[in-house]
Design an enzyme around this catalytic site. Structure first.
Site, mmCIF file in Angstrom:
data_model
loop_
_atom_site.group_PDB
_atom_site.id
_atom_site.type_symbol
_atom_site.label_atom_id
_atom_site.label_comp_id
_atom_site.label_asym_id
_atom_site.label_seq_id
_atom_site.Cartn_x
_atom_site.Cartn_y
_atom_site.Cartn_z
ATOM 1 N N ASP A 4 0.901 -1.140 0.000
ATOM 2 C CA ASP A 4 0.000 0.000 0.000
ATOM 3 C C ASP A 4 0.943 1.192 0.000
ATOM 4 O O ASP A 4 1.522 1.524 1.043
ATOM 5 C CB ASP A 4 -0.881 0.002 1.247
ATOM 6 C CG ASP A 4 -1.853 1.162 1.221
ATOM 7 O OD1 ASP A 4 -1.433 2.268 0.832
ATOM 8 O OD2 ASP A 4 -3.022 0.977 1.568
ATOM 9 N N HIS A 5 1.152 1.799 -1.162
ATOM 10 C CA HIS A 5 2.266 2.740 -1.242
ATOM 11 C C HIS A 5 2.083 3.973 -0.357
ATOM 12 O O HIS A 5 3.030 4.672 -0.057
ATOM 13 C CB HIS A 5 2.579 3.113 -2.701
ATOM 14 C CG HIS A 5 1.642 4.114 -3.303
ATOM 15 N ND1 HIS A 5 0.387 3.778 -3.752
ATOM 16 C CD2 HIS A 5 1.774 5.447 -3.525
ATOM 17 C CE1 HIS A 5 -0.198 4.866 -4.241
ATOM 18 N NE2 HIS A 5 0.618 5.894 -4.110
ATOM 19 N N HIS B 222 -5.726 2.901 0.873
ATOM 20 C CA HIS B 222 -5.000 4.084 1.359
ATOM 21 C C HIS B 222 -5.757 4.834 2.464
ATOM 22 O O HIS B 222 -5.194 5.172 3.495
ATOM 23 C CB HIS B 222 -4.731 5.079 0.220
ATOM 24 C CG HIS B 222 -4.084 4.480 -0.995
ATOM 25 N ND1 HIS B 222 -3.203 3.433 -0.933
ATOM 26 C CD2 HIS B 222 -4.185 4.786 -2.312
ATOM 27 C CE1 HIS B 222 -2.787 3.132 -2.156
ATOM 28 N NE2 HIS B 222 -3.383 3.930 -3.006
HETATM 29 C C1 BG6 Z 1 -3.192 4.451 -6.656
HETATM 30 C C2 BG6 Z 1 -4.540 4.465 -7.324
HETATM 31 O O1 BG6 Z 1 -3.169 3.514 -5.627
HETATM 32 O O2 BG6 Z 1 -2.904 5.728 -6.118
HETATM 33 C C3 BG6 Z 1 -4.610 5.549 -8.369
HETATM 34 O O3 BG6 Z 1 -4.782 3.210 -7.939
HETATM 35 C C4 BG6 Z 1 -4.181 6.872 -7.805
HETATM 36 O O4 BG6 Z 1 -5.918 5.629 -8.906
HETATM 37 C C5 BG6 Z 1 -2.840 6.734 -7.087
HETATM 38 O O5 BG6 Z 1 -4.081 7.792 -8.864
HETATM 39 C C6 BG6 Z 1 -2.442 8.024 -6.413
HETATM 40 O O6 BG6 Z 1 -1.196 7.896 -5.810
HETATM 41 P P1 BG6 Z 1 -0.415 9.147 -5.286
HETATM 42 O O7 BG6 Z 1 0.786 8.588 -4.595
HETATM 43 O O8 BG6 Z 1 -0.085 9.985 -6.480
HETATM 44 O O9 BG6 Z 1 -1.338 9.852 -4.364
#
Ligand code: BG6
Length: 511
Positions: A201-202, A264
């Site tokens: 979950d980045h 997230h």
């Molecule tokens: C991803 C989603 O997990 O997170 C995307 O699948 C989204 O839809 C992205 O655009 C957003 O990531 P960040 O790090 O740019 O907020």
């Protein structure tokens, strides 16, 4: 400190932090042609190498249905690094890294290709000293996870000697509901023990998200207020200005709730609302997150406490943009929501009566992710009504991105007036307080995989709990049917989301 670190010119010699450097190992990347690999995984591997955090013999094996030789694969990684890496390009780092690149062509159902892969790993163990330690990164659609994992098992690649490790890395979606998440887990756990499965979950790899732990538990001034005695409500916002881009294949039929609330936003909520863990090791941290997720309940009236929308045409960054239904490859009558908002309750003593409002949407006015803790008004205000007309609620806003930092909003006297009070902000900005640039989330998470350090990876039980929360909402939307409310691109989402808060006498923040 290892030699790799002494020689790293990017490293400040006064920096006394102990570096975390991965031991001998390699990584196999499935899905090398996809966006995730090109934009995130490959650049992060280079950045780690550039920071001296990878072992000298690190190897990267690409696996895909392409008729490529090793050099072709290296050229693809090179392009991606040049375009997306965070740190500067240094020829000597690149050439050392590229010596460890291999490519194995094949389909996921091709036995010969997997036998080749197994042989390649054995060869790398000999020539690059990777010691039998390999991570399998499945940057592929989840429909193929089962097939690849079976092949890895079949070809004896999942279980090695007691001195070596094999780990699997998967990206969301971890299923599309509770039932499918359980099935996915069953498939993975047939091949890998729980401690070898790393779910990315980045958001948990972001510095500002980890800072929630630092803020709450390293300071004395916040925690006493962090409860229903002082907090009126919490708003968690993930707004994006971009549309669906080229991701129709993934997104259509998934929607905002499954795409980002299930993972997230609920992870952010868990970090904000959980009790203090005994320590930050994975067992204790996950136990607290899980506990708080288990106490979440939905309001009875889902019609009044959820909202969904779909972007219509409008303006983004001064450019006219099409509505969702006119994006390439979207089904003309798609009912996929590109905006979702939900109100959740946490049924425990700390949070009784404090609603948590979560919202996420695409094609909104700007890109911003934040957590706002909104406090109750002072119980008694010895001022005239006019004096406090421009005073709203005190708030602590954790700015996850893009302007990383924290804001404290409170009332102050307007100079020159008798005693008028107005909102002011006190700001902490990462950029102004620290000289080090923040690593990308993927740098931290990939390094943690290689180190076998799991606290920042959600456990399967957390995934299940998140689906338990979300499934009834998605079911309700499906039963209700119809198209999600249209909202103009470039605004703040559908009117039903605004109404949802207004019914509670509150307003969404306009960050
Ligand atoms: C991803 C989603 O997990 O997170 C995307 O699948 C989204 O839809 C992205 O655009 C957003 O990531 P960040 O790090 O740019 O907020």
């Amino acid at each position: 400190m290892s030699p790799a670190d002494w020689t790293n010119p990017l490293r400040d010699p006064r920096d006394r932090r102990l570096p975390r450097i991965a031991g001998p190992c390699g990584m196999v990347l499935f899905g090398v042609t996809g966006d995730l690999s090109r934009k995130k995984v490959m650049p992060a591997i280079y950045d780690l190498a550039n920071r001296g955090l990878l072992p000298p013999g690190f190897s990267l094996v690409g696996f895909a249905r392409r008729d490529w030789a090793n050099q072709d694969f290296a050229a693809i990684v090179h392009d991606s690094v040049k375009q997306y890496a965070r740190t500067e390009f240094r020829e000597e780092v690149w050439s050392q890294l590229a010596e460890g690149f291999r490519f194995v062509p094949g389909d996921f159902d091709d036995d010969i290709a997997f036998a080749n892969l197994a042989r390649t790993l054995d060869e790398l163990d000999v020539v690059r000293g990777t010691g039998g330690n390999h991570a399998f990164y499945l940057a592929i659609p989840p429909g193929f996870f089962g097939m690849v994992v079976d092949q890895l098992k079949e070809h004896d690649m999942v279980d090695k000697s007691p001195n070596a490790w094999r780990r699997v890395v998967i990206e969301k979606p971890f299923g599309h509901d509770l039932q499918s998440a359980k099935e996915l887990q069953a498939t993975l756990s047939e091949a890998f023990p729980s401690e070898s499965i790393f779910r990315i979950d980045h958001y948990l790899g972001k510095e500002t998200v980890q800072n929630i732990l630092a803020m709450r538990f390293a300071n004395e001034m916040f925690e006493p207020l962090w409860n229903s005695n002082y907090v009126d409500h919490v708003q968690i916002t993930m707004a994006e200005d971009i549309g669906i881009g080229g991701r129709a294949g993934y997104y259509d039929g998934i929607g905002a709730a499954r795409d980002v609330i299930q993972n997230h936003l609920l992870q952010l909520l868990a970090l904000v609302a959980m009790e203090e863990p005994i320590s930050f090791d994975s067992r204790n941290l996950r136990a607290e997150k899980l506990k708080v997720l288990k106490t979440i309940s939905l309001p009875r009236r889902l019609d009044l406490s959820t909202a969904r929308g779909q972007y219509a045409e409008g303006w983004s960054g001064g450019v006219k943009v099409p509505g969702y239904l006119h994006e390439e490859a979207i089904k003309p009558r798609s009912t996929t929501e590109t905006f979702a908002a939900v109100k959740l309750h946490i049924d425990n003593r700390r949070w009784a009566g404090v609603p948590f409002y979560l919202r996420a949407g695409k094609r909104l006015a700007r890109r911003v992710t934040e957590v706002a803790i909104v406090f109750k008004p002072a119980p008694h205000q010895p001022f005239t009504a006019q004096a406090t007309e421009e005073l709203t609620h005190n708030a602590l806003v954790i700015r996850v991105q893009p302007d990383e930092g924290t804001t404290l909003r409170f009332g102050a006297k307007v100079p020159g007036t008798a005693l008028e009070i107005r909102d002011v902000n006190m700001d902490f900005a990462y950029g102004g307080s620290f000289v080090e640039a923040s690593p990308e989330a993927y740098e931290r998470l990939i390094l943690d995989v290689l180190l076998g350090d799991p606290p920042l990876f959600p456990h399967h039980e957390e995934v299940e709990e998140s689906w338990r929360i979300l499934d009834p909402i998605i079911d309700y939307w499906e039963r209700k049917g119809g198209r999600p409310e249209q909202y103009p691109s470039g605004g703040w989402g559908p009117g039903s989301a605004t109404a949802m808060l207004e019914r509670d006498g509150r307003l969404w923040r306009r960050p």
